[in-house]
Design a protein around this motif. Structure first.
Motif: not given
Length: 161
Positions: A21-47
């Protein structure tokens, strides 16, 4: 061979996931798109509703609490991966960790998002339905290599306690 304390495995998984997550936060701050955990939650929540695959998870009906559910799933998977690693390489690894098994295992775990999650969420196998599938694959491999490094760092830190 005995199984290590479950608390140890949980801690290794949590720390390794936090490193990622620290890696992903660093990437995000550099403008690199990272995982949207909201969408992962949506996927899991639909199961529980019987929906395991979507043409586009972003267009699927939102699920109450999807954002925390995504984070919970993310950390739950990280803990499960730590347990699988320790079970696979043996309990001695947790006491005297080496980096190679952790890195290799981290890279192997990239199979799940590439061949399960992305297709089920509408991105196609290995992100083939995205605008930049190769870039997507490289990011996933890098993220999971960082997770593998996190498994090693966590085990070393805990072994030093």
């Amino acid at each position: 061979m005995s199984f290590p304390n479950i608390g140890l495995v949980i801690l290794i998984g949590v720390v390794a996931t936090a490193v990622m997550d620290m890696w992903l936060l660093t990437l995000s701050r550099l403008g690199v798109p990272t995982t949207d955990w909201r969408l992962v939650g949506r996927w899991v929540g639909q199961m529980p509703r019987g929906r395991f695959a979507h043409a586009s998870i972003a267009k699927a009906a939102p699920v109450r609490g999807e954002h925390p559910l995504g984070w919970l799933a993310h950390y739950g998977v990280g803990i499960a991966y730590a347990a699988v690693l320790v079970a696979f390489v043996g309990t001695d690894w947790a006491g005297q960790p080496t980096i190679l098994p952790a890195l290799v295992f981290g890279l192997v775990t990239a199979v799940v998002p590439l061949l399960v999650m992305q297709p089920a969420m509408g991105s196609g196998f290995a992100g083939s339905n995205t605008t930049a599938p190769v870039r997507s694959c490289v990011r996933i491999l890098a993220n999971h290599a960082v997770f593998g490094a996190g498994l090693y760092v966590a085990a070393v830190a805990i072994a030093c306690l």
